[in-house]
Design a protein around this motif. Structure first.
Motif, short mmCIF file in Angstrom:
data_model
loop_
_atom_site.label_atom_id
_atom_site.label_comp_id
_atom_site.label_asym_id
_atom_site.label_seq_id
_atom_site.Cartn_x
_atom_site.Cartn_y
_atom_site.Cartn_z
N ASN A 126 0.83 -1.21 0.00
CA ASN A 126 0.00 0.00 0.00
C ASN A 126 0.86 1.26 0.00
OD1 ASN A 126 -1.63 -2.22 1.37
ND2 ASN A 126 -3.19 -0.67 1.04
N GLU A 173 -7.28 10.32 -3.79
CA GLU A 173 -8.74 10.25 -3.79
C GLU A 173 -9.28 11.04 -2.61
OE1 GLU A 173 -9.54 6.06 -6.09
OE2 GLU A 173 -9.47 6.02 -3.89
N SER A 210 -11.24 11.30 -7.80
CA SER A 210 -9.81 11.17 -8.02
C SER A 210 -9.21 12.53 -8.38
CB SER A 210 -9.54 10.15 -9.13
OG SER A 210 -8.15 9.99 -9.33
N ARG A 228 -3.48 6.46 -3.81
CA ARG A 228 -3.78 5.20 -4.49
C ARG A 228 -2.69 4.92 -5.51
NH1 ARG A 228 -5.89 4.40 -9.27
NH2 ARG A 228 -6.75 6.51 -9.43
N GLY A 244 -4.41 -0.21 -7.45
CA GLY A 244 -5.66 0.07 -6.75
C GLY A 244 -5.54 0.04 -5.26
N THR A 279 -4.66 1.51 -1.54
CA THR A 279 -4.76 2.85 -0.97
C THR A 279 -4.07 2.91 0.38
OG1 THR A 279 -6.90 2.34 0.06
CG2 THR A 279 -6.94 3.30 -2.14
#
Length: 682
Positions: free
Chosen positions: A380, A414, A425, A448, A452, A454
């Motif tokens: 992440n 985001e 976004s 992000r 995909g 986050t």
């Protein structure tokens, strides 16, 4: 020959005394100058269908500047032309009820409206017709607004007369009908086509467009436009009076036969047309965009930008085709026209492509290295720090956040303004607009990556928008459209809106609307259309509307309406009875009004003089009483204090009948003032 009439002159000068004007059968001398540069007509009570004729040679056009009397005539005043008799004519009139121009023949055998074309005082109207009066062109302020086919009109008119037609009787005087008038014959038809010589020049092309240019044409009168065809002359498009045009909507890698021809005002076109043949390009992109770039994706996780051999200018069209590969075989390739590749298979692999600039191969091919995506990204991004409030207003919030980090790269940031319910976004800066004043918004942000994933937890900041400033709206043409969504709207202060043409369209979503103060709307032409969705409307104050032409159309969806709104128009009526105190009794002579069967009659009874002389006023509670004769119904009778008038709305009655309405005004001093009104149904 042209006949021009100026309406400058002494007041009450008869129109029939001016050059080129004369009466016809059934005409009454009611058309006169008003002394202010316009034409008026005096009152008359019968139905003469009067007509004033131009006595010059055959006419094929009339041009006039209309006044407020023409616009407000409800179609009762029309421009009549090509008339050989009362029932053998063409006309152009204005219907104030629909705010549209209406045309037709004698007896409305062939009639219609010019949809969406309203007319205002000071507009110039021009009507042109052919010798047989079978076609009619209409212009407003020099712009054509209609080309009407009247092939089924009655008679074979020769265009020998034009004038003014009064269609109604029983009317009061009307001022400011026309401000100028011109009629005459048209020039002989133009039969000489334009000339267009030279060649078509093909400019910039893409996969769906081709730009063209050509020399200017010539004509005995003037070239008014050019027509372009992309199918070798099967169909044509008028592109206006220009010498260049871009043909759009074409198919990639397709040959097109292009044609250009000139056209004059009479519709003549040049022949032969200029012609050329060319093809569109392969799908690709302009040089102002990035071509042949593969960013962080499965086929190329590192990202590469490949350079083209030779010079590429801004505006060039870039495309490519695959020459060979992928090598080794066995992989799966997804390539798009913009030069991005997605690849799965033996890695690394090579792909050879041939770039093209404006449809021509460049000097060198390019070898693209392809990589399989390999092990999925599971790490992440990281976003630390705090959200910074940059600025805020009653309807917007601007915020920013620090830059995040990721093992491959942060793809986007985001943002949410509702505690994570919805996200948009963006970048490290974000503007939220269209917000509600004095409202708390819970701002959230995370980073992000391309996979995909986050960052967690979200950065958070609660912000309340500023209070809304008072809004004062004024203007000649004012449009107010408040829109409320779910929730309760409480109005604690009065809202005053004014404008010559006022439109108010409140639209309410689910919730409750509570009105605590009067809403006063004034305007010459006022339209109020409240639309309510499921919910409740609670009205605690009267809505008073004033306007010469008032339309109120409430529409309610599922829900409840509590205390239905009271809409009262207190605008002065077009007719009024003047109260005169008699020496022996408080009454005035019988006043007569006329109405058509089924219509509603709106009129006033003026007590201003009586109230001024006696220093009296109407009593506070129910000052107006009335008694209607047989067949007549009084829809409403109100005392209007600021006008010192009793306003009545009556309906009913049958054709050729009469009825008397007795109206009493009770005053504070104990007087009982009586006015007798006779309503004659015609």
């Amino acid at each position: 020959m042209t006949y021009s009439t100026s309406f400058d002159g002494a007041a009450d000068t008869l129109l029939t005394s001016l050059p080129s004007w004369a009466p016809t059968t059934g005409y009454y001398d009611v058309l006169k100058l008003d002394g202010a540069g316009a034409l008026k007509h005096d009152a008359y009570t019968d139905d003469p269908k009067s007509l004033m004729n131009d006595t010059g040679s055959a006419s094929h056009y009339v041009k006039c500047v209309v006044g407020a009397g023409f616009v407000g005539s409800e179609g009762g005043i029309s421009i009549l032309f090509c008339a050989t008799g009362r029932n053998d004519n063409l006309y152009l009139a204005y219907e104030a009820g629909t705010n549209e121009l209406r045309y037709g023949t004698g007896g409305d055998i062939h009639a219609g409206s010019i949809t969406g074309q309203s007319v205002a005082a000071g507009d110039e109207l021009e009507v042109r017709w052919d010798a047989a009066a079978k076609t009619m062109q209409v212009k407003k302020n020099g712009t054509q607004i209609a080309n009407v086919d009247l092939a089924f009109a009655v008679g074979t008119n020769a265009g020998t007369s034009v004038g003014i037609h009064l269609l109604y009787g029983g009317r009061t005087a009307t001022a400011d009908i026309f401000r100028s008038w011109e009629s005459g014959s048209l020039a002989p038809a133009d039969a000489v086509p334009p000339t267009l010589a030279g060649a078509i020049t093909v400019g910039a092309k893409t996969s769906s467009t081709i730009a063209l240019s050509w020399p200017a044409g010539s004509d005995d009168t003037a070239v008014t436009s050019y027509e372009v065809s992309s199918d070798a002359g099967t169909s044509w498009t008028d592109v206006g009076n220009v010498t260049s045009h871009t043909v759009t909507g074409l198919i990639a890698l397709t040959s097109y036969g292009l044609r250009v021809r000139a056209k004059d005002a009479a519709g003549n076109v040049s022949a032969p047309a200029l012609s050329t043949t060319t093809s569109t390009y392969r799908a690709g992109a302009l040089a102002s965009t990035i071509l042949l770039i593969t960013g962080a994706q499965d086929g190329n996780p590192a990202g590469f930008l490949y350079a083209l051999a030779g010079t590429v200018n801004a505006g060039d069209w870039l495309s490519y085709r695959i020459v060979s590969g992928p090598t080794p075989a066995g992989g799966s390739l997804d390539a798009n026209a913009m030069g991005a590749f997605s690849y799965q298979g033996p890695s690394p692999a090579t792909l050879v492509i041939q770039p093209e600039v404006n449809g021509v191969d460049t000097a060198e091919t390019i070898t693209v290295t392809l990589y399989d995506g390999g092990t999925p990204d599971t790490e992440n991004p990281v976003l630390t720090g705090a959200i910074t409030l940059v600025s805020k207003t009653a309807s917007s919030i601007t915020v920013s956040c620090p830059a995040g980090t990721d093992n491959i790269g942060v793809a986007a940031y985001e943002w949410s303004k509702d505690n994570g319910s919805t996200w948009v976004s963006g970048t490290t800066s974000q503007v939220f607009s269209g917000l509600t004043a004095s409202t708390l918004y819970q701002i959230r942000v995370h980073a992000r990556d391309a996979a995909g994933l986050t960052s967690t937890p979200d950065l958070a900041l609660d912000v309340t928008t500023d209070a809304a400033a008072p809004i004062v709206l004024t203007g000649a043409s004012l449009s107010v459209t408040p829109v409320w969504t779910t929730g309760a709207i409480v109005q604690g202060v009065a809202i005053a809106l004014s404008g010559a043409n006022l439109a108010v369209t409140p639209s309410f979503g689910t919730g409750a609307i509570v009105q605590l103060a009067p809403v006063v709307l004034t305007g010459a032409n006022l339209t109020l259309t409240p639309v309510f969705s499921p919910g409740a409307l609670v009205q605690n104050a009267v809505i008073a509307l004033q306007g010469a032409n008032l339309v109120v159309t409430p529409v309610f969806m599922a829900g409840s309406l509590v205390e239905a709104p009271l809409y009262v128009s207190m605008a002065p009526s077009t007719t009024s009875a003047i109260y005169r105190r008699d020496a022996n009794r408080d009454s005035n002579p019988l006043t007569v009004f006329q109405k058509s069967e089924g219509d509603v009659l709106d009129f006033d009874i003026d007590f201003k003089r009586e109230m001024t002389i006696t220093e009296d006023d109407a009593r506070g509670l129910n000052p107006v009483e009335y008694q209607a004769g047989a067949g007549i119904t009084v829809l409403g009778a109100y005392w209007v204090p600021n006008l010192k008038r009793v306003k009545l709305w009556v309906t009913g009655g049958t054709e050729n009948s009469q009825a008397v309405i007795l109206v009493w005004l009770n005053t504070e001093a104990g007087r009982r003032l009586q006015v007798d009104v006779r309503v004659s149904v015609i």
